[in-house]
Design a protein around this motif. Structure first.
Motif, PDB file in Angstrom:
ATOM      1  N   ALA A  86       0.865  -1.214   0.134  1.00  0.00           N
ATOM      2  CA  ALA A  86      -0.163   0.066  -0.069  1.00  0.00           C
ATOM      3  C   ALA A  86       0.615   1.132  -0.077  1.00  0.00           C
ATOM      4  O   ALA A  86       0.206   2.352  -0.112  1.00  0.00           O
ATOM      5  CB  ALA A  86      -0.995   0.000   1.092  1.00  0.00           C
ATOM      6  N   GLY A  87       2.276   0.957   0.040  1.00  0.00           N
ATOM      7  CA  GLY A  87       3.133   2.154   0.055  1.00  0.00           C
ATOM      8  C   GLY A  87       3.453   2.588   1.432  1.00  0.00           C
ATOM      9  O   GLY A  87       4.315   3.559   1.541  1.00  0.00           O
ATOM     10  N   VAL A  88       3.393   2.030   2.448  1.00  0.00           N
ATOM     11  CA  VAL A  88       4.110   2.241   3.883  1.00  0.00           C
ATOM     12  C   VAL A  88       5.471   1.787   3.659  1.00  0.00           C
ATOM     13  O   VAL A  88       5.713   0.634   3.266  1.00  0.00           O
ATOM     14  CB  VAL A  88       3.293   1.548   4.834  1.00  0.00           C
ATOM     15  N   ARG A  89       6.385   2.757   4.159  1.00  0.00           N
ATOM     16  CA  ARG A  89       7.954   2.468   4.130  1.00  0.00           C
ATOM     17  C   ARG A  89       8.436   2.782   5.391  1.00  0.00           C
ATOM     18  O   ARG A  89       9.467   2.714   5.551  1.00  0.00           O
ATOM     19  CB  ARG A  89       8.434   3.765   2.979  1.00  0.00           C
ATOM     20  N   ALA A  90       7.735   3.564   6.453  1.00  0.00           N
ATOM     21  CA  ALA A  90       8.344   3.556   7.518  1.00  0.00           C
ATOM     22  C   ALA A  90       7.221   3.707   8.690  1.00  0.00           C
ATOM     23  O   ALA A  90       6.082   3.943   8.300  1.00  0.00           O
ATOM     24  CB  ALA A  90       9.036   4.944   7.624  1.00  0.00           C
ATOM     25  N   VAL A  91       7.413   2.969   9.941  1.00  0.00           N
ATOM     26  CA  VAL A  91       6.446   3.229  10.981  1.00  0.00           C
ATOM     27  C   VAL A  91       7.216   3.546  12.364  1.00  0.00           C
ATOM     28  O   VAL A  91       8.313   3.717  12.459  1.00  0.00           O
ATOM     29  CB  VAL A  91       5.645   2.127  11.252  1.00  0.00           C
ATOM     30  N   VAL A  92       6.231   4.222  12.979  1.00  0.00           N
ATOM     31  CA  VAL A  92       6.690   4.490  14.577  1.00  0.00           C
ATOM     32  C   VAL A  92       5.961   3.472  15.544  1.00  0.00           C
ATOM     33  O   VAL A  92       4.855   3.814  15.240  1.00  0.00           O
ATOM     34  CB  VAL A  92       6.751   5.663  15.047  1.00  0.00           C
ATOM     35  N   GLU A  93       6.442   2.775  16.309  1.00  0.00           N
ATOM     36  CA  GLU A  93       5.650   2.087  17.262  1.00  0.00           C
ATOM     37  C   GLU A  93       5.801   2.511  18.777  1.00  0.00           C
ATOM     38  O   GLU A  93       6.856   2.285  19.498  1.00  0.00           O
ATOM     39  CB  GLU A  93       6.132   0.371  17.268  1.00  0.00           C
ATOM     40  N   PRO A  94       4.537   3.114  19.264  1.00  0.00           N
ATOM     41  CA  PRO A  94       4.749   3.464  20.780  1.00  0.00           C
ATOM     42  C   PRO A  94       4.465   2.387  21.623  1.00  0.00           C
ATOM     43  O   PRO A  94       3.747   1.643  21.360  1.00  0.00           O
ATOM     44  CB  PRO A  94       3.480   4.637  20.557  1.00  0.00           C
ATOM     45  N   ALA A  95       5.334   2.355  22.485  1.00  0.00           N
ATOM     46  CA  ALA A  95       4.930   1.431  23.934  1.00  0.00           C
ATOM     47  C   ALA A  95       3.481   1.796  24.304  1.00  0.00           C
ATOM     48  O   ALA A  95       3.428   2.903  24.467  1.00  0.00           O
ATOM     49  CB  ALA A  95       6.101   1.698  24.783  1.00  0.00           C
ATOM     50  N   PHE A  96       2.916   0.883  24.565  1.00  0.00           N
ATOM     51  CA  PHE A  96       1.534   0.874  25.172  1.00  0.00           C
ATOM     52  C   PHE A  96       1.008  -0.254  26.007  1.00  0.00           C
ATOM     53  O   PHE A  96       1.959  -1.047  26.414  1.00  0.00           O
ATOM     54  CB  PHE A  96       0.509   1.139  24.078  1.00  0.00           C
ATOM     55  N   TRP A  97      -0.019  -0.061  26.696  1.00  0.00           N
ATOM     56  CA  TRP A  97      -0.661  -1.112  27.145  1.00  0.00           C
ATOM     57  C   TRP A  97      -1.099  -2.062  26.410  1.00  0.00           C
ATOM     58  O   TRP A  97      -1.492  -2.260  25.381  1.00  0.00           O
ATOM     59  CB  TRP A  97      -2.134  -0.395  27.993  1.00  0.00           C
ATOM     60  N   LEU A  98      -0.983  -3.449  27.074  1.00  0.00           N
ATOM     61  CA  LEU A  98      -0.890  -4.787  26.282  1.00  0.00           C
ATOM     62  C   LEU A  98      -2.277  -5.401  26.357  1.00  0.00           C
ATOM     63  O   LEU A  98      -2.738  -6.352  25.829  1.00  0.00           O
ATOM     64  CB  LEU A  98      -0.027  -5.769  26.706  1.00  0.00           C
ATOM     65  N   GLY A  99      -3.341  -4.708  27.084  1.00  0.00           N
ATOM     66  CA  GLY A  99      -4.674  -5.331  27.283  1.00  0.00           C
ATOM     67  C   GLY A  99      -4.865  -6.064  28.566  1.00  0.00           C
ATOM     68  O   GLY A  99      -5.796  -5.718  29.385  1.00  0.00           O
ATOM     69  N   GLN A 100      -3.935  -6.834  29.008  1.00  0.00           N
ATOM     70  CA  GLN A 100      -3.686  -7.352  30.380  1.00  0.00           C
ATOM     71  C   GLN A 100      -2.541  -6.830  31.203  1.00  0.00           C
ATOM     72  O   GLN A 100      -1.569  -6.686  30.524  1.00  0.00           O
ATOM     73  CB  GLN A 100      -3.520  -8.856  30.183  1.00  0.00           C
ATOM     74  N   PRO A 101      -3.200  -6.520  32.187  1.00  0.00           N
ATOM     75  CA  PRO A 101      -2.174  -5.503  33.287  1.00  0.00           C
ATOM     76  C   PRO A 101      -0.728  -6.359  33.243  1.00  0.00           C
ATOM     77  O   PRO A 101      -0.748  -7.546  33.690  1.00  0.00           O
ATOM     78  CB  PRO A 101      -2.978  -5.584  34.379  1.00  0.00           C
ATOM     79  N   ARG A 102       0.069  -5.686  33.239  1.00  0.00           N
ATOM     80  CA  ARG A 102       1.456  -6.316  33.632  1.00  0.00           C
ATOM     81  C   ARG A 102       1.536  -6.236  35.143  1.00  0.00           C
ATOM     82  O   ARG A 102       0.994  -5.325  35.930  1.00  0.00           O
ATOM     83  CB  ARG A 102       2.625  -5.281  33.078  1.00  0.00           C
ATOM     84  N   THR A 103       2.391  -7.176  35.685  1.00  0.00           N
ATOM     85  CA  THR A 103       2.769  -7.327  37.013  1.00  0.00           C
ATOM     86  C   THR A 103       3.760  -7.238  37.634  1.00  0.00           C
ATOM     87  O   THR A 103       4.055  -7.297  38.781  1.00  0.00           O
ATOM     88  CB  THR A 103       2.278  -8.783  37.625  1.00  0.00           C
ATOM     89  N   SER A 104       4.975  -6.657  36.927  1.00  0.00           N
ATOM     90  CA  SER A 104       6.171  -6.240  37.243  1.00  0.00           C
ATOM     91  C   SER A 104       6.842  -5.650  36.319  1.00  0.00           C
ATOM     92  O   SER A 104       6.660  -5.654  34.950  1.00  0.00           O
ATOM     93  CB  SER A 104       6.756  -7.449  37.461  1.00  0.00           C
ATOM     94  N   PRO A 105       7.605  -4.707  36.811  1.00  0.00           N
ATOM     95  CA  PRO A 105       8.486  -3.885  35.872  1.00  0.00           C
ATOM     96  C   PRO A 105       9.119  -4.629  34.613  1.00  0.00           C
ATOM     97  O   PRO A 105       9.497  -4.249  33.494  1.00  0.00           O
ATOM     98  CB  PRO A 105       9.360  -2.848  36.708  1.00  0.00           C
ATOM     99  N   GLU A 106       9.739  -5.891  35.406  1.00  0.00           N
ATOM    100  CA  GLU A 106      10.621  -6.390  34.291  1.00  0.00           C
ATOM    101  C   GLU A 106       9.836  -6.931  32.978  1.00  0.00           C
ATOM    102  O   GLU A 106      10.769  -7.045  31.848  1.00  0.00           O
ATOM    103  CB  GLU A 106      11.155  -7.885  34.873  1.00  0.00           C
ATOM    104  N   SER A 107       8.673  -6.960  32.817  1.00  0.00           N
ATOM    105  CA  SER A 107       7.926  -7.449  31.798  1.00  0.00           C
ATOM    106  C   SER A 107       7.748  -6.193  30.870  1.00  0.00           C
ATOM    107  O   SER A 107       7.912  -6.258  29.609  1.00  0.00           O
ATOM    108  CB  SER A 107       6.321  -7.687  32.089  1.00  0.00           C
ATOM    109  N   PHE A 108       7.859  -4.959  31.246  1.00  0.00           N
ATOM    110  CA  PHE A 108       8.208  -3.829  30.253  1.00  0.00           C
ATOM    111  C   PHE A 108       9.765  -3.916  29.698  1.00  0.00           C
ATOM    112  O   PHE A 108       9.750  -3.514  28.524  1.00  0.00           O
ATOM    113  CB  PHE A 108       8.284  -2.547  31.275  1.00  0.00           C
ATOM    114  N   TYR A 109      10.571  -4.242  30.366  1.00  0.00           N
ATOM    115  CA  TYR A 109      11.888  -4.097  29.828  1.00  0.00           C
ATOM    116  C   TYR A 109      12.196  -5.351  28.541  1.00  0.00           C
ATOM    117  O   TYR A 109      12.726  -5.045  27.602  1.00  0.00           O
ATOM    118  CB  TYR A 109      13.012  -4.502  30.902  1.00  0.00           C
ATOM    119  N   ASP A 110      11.492  -6.637  28.985  1.00  0.00           N
ATOM    120  CA  ASP A 110      11.263  -7.384  27.666  1.00  0.00           C
ATOM    121  C   ASP A 110      10.427  -6.672  26.571  1.00  0.00           C
ATOM    122  O   ASP A 110      11.157  -7.059  25.206  1.00  0.00           O
ATOM    123  CB  ASP A 110      10.822  -8.788  28.272  1.00  0.00           C
ATOM    124  N   TYR A 111       9.746  -6.004  26.776  1.00  0.00           N
ATOM    125  CA  TYR A 111       8.815  -5.482  25.771  1.00  0.00           C
ATOM    126  C   TYR A 111       9.633  -4.509  25.082  1.00  0.00           C
ATOM    127  O   TYR A 111       9.797  -4.505  23.736  1.00  0.00           O
ATOM    128  CB  TYR A 111       7.421  -5.067  26.276  1.00  0.00           C
TER     129      TYR A 111
END
Length: 285
Positions: free
Chosen positions: A24-49
């Protein structure tokens, strides 16, 4: 038509989406960090993400000829969870990474005191790291949320010219524009903005400092909405230069403020290339 989607959550999309986006012509994207739908339970899950947004996702995008960058932050919804707030202390070590082109998504969800504090702290981090900021305006009480957001931006060390206020609509665009910020619009199949409303706003306010995104994620969304906006603009009488400005030059200008934007895919278009020993192929090469 060349397209830069300035807000899309590709970690929740498939490689079929990448293929369709490139076609369709997309050649670049920016992906913002966001909520995954289910709450994270520790900071470490952010770091892997965060690590996945910095490594695996640019690799996956590059197989389809798309340059991938990200924005990193503690998102507004999880700023209310004390289990997650230690992420704020760890963000500086991620914000120095080359592929990070802004701090985001930050802003408001329920407009709580915890969200106030997280927004102010992360705007300061953006200023400290000379990065722009991607700010999420709330889906409820939008005008009140927009006004509260603008107040915090004005109190911060970050110039409003380095801030995009996202998820805008007809009720919030005028005050966002008057604040001197960039204007972000998410175009969805059933909610937020649609193509016709987007074209009407472009007619009224012009294409200057406007970013149009699909914000496609794990919900009902469409990663080709940017293309559909471009087609709707042409059908409504906008010329190709205006379409290119909205869908390419504006996001390049905004994220280019970081000094880190590289519009070449991170790896050659080679499905047999590996990322840390892993491939997107299944079933053997």
């Amino acid at each position: 038509m060349r397209i830069f989607d300035p807000h899309i959550h590709m970690t929740s999309r498939t490689t079929d989406d990448y293929e369709a986006m490139h076609a369709a012509g997309v050649r670049a994207v920016v992906e913002p960090a966001f909520w995954l739908g289910q709450p994270r339970t520790s900071p470490e899950s952010f770091y892997d993400y965060f690590d996945a947004l910095l490594g695996w996702e640019p690799y996956r995008a590059a197989q389809y000829g798309i340059a991938h960058h990200c924005t990193l932050a503690l998102n507004p919804k999880e700023a209310n969870d004390p289990r997650c707030t230690p992420v704020l202390a760890e963000l500086p070590r991620y914000l120095v990474k080359d592929n990070v082109v802004a701090v985001g998504e930050i802003g408001y969800d329920a407009m709580t005191p915890a969200e106030d504090a997280a927004l102010a702290e992360q705007l300061q981090l953006a200023a400290d790291h000379e990065l722009p900021a991607l700010v999420h305006t709330p889906h409820r009480d939008k005008l009140a949320g927009l006004r509260r957001t603008v107040d915090v931006v004005r109190e911060s060390a970050l110039d409003p010219e380095w801030v995009v206020l996202d998820h805008l609509n007809e009720t919030t665009v005028r005050e966002a524009k008057d604040a001197g910020c960039w204007l972000g619009f998410s175009v969805y199949p059933d909610t937020k903005m649609d193509e016709d409303r987007m074209v009407a706003l472009l007619r009224e306010y012009g294409p200057e400092k406007v970013l149009v995104n699909s914000a496609a994620d794990w919900g009902k969304s469409d990663p080709l909405k940017t293309r559909r906006v471009g087609e709707a603009m042409l059908a409504a009488g906008f010329d190709e230069d205006a379409v290119d400005r909205v869908l390419w030059r504006n996001p390049v200008a905004f994220y280019g403020l970081s000094g880190r934007l590289d519009l070449e895919p991170a790896r050659p278009d080679d499905p047999y290339a590996l990322h840390e020993g892993n491939s997107i192929l299944r079933g053997g090469a």
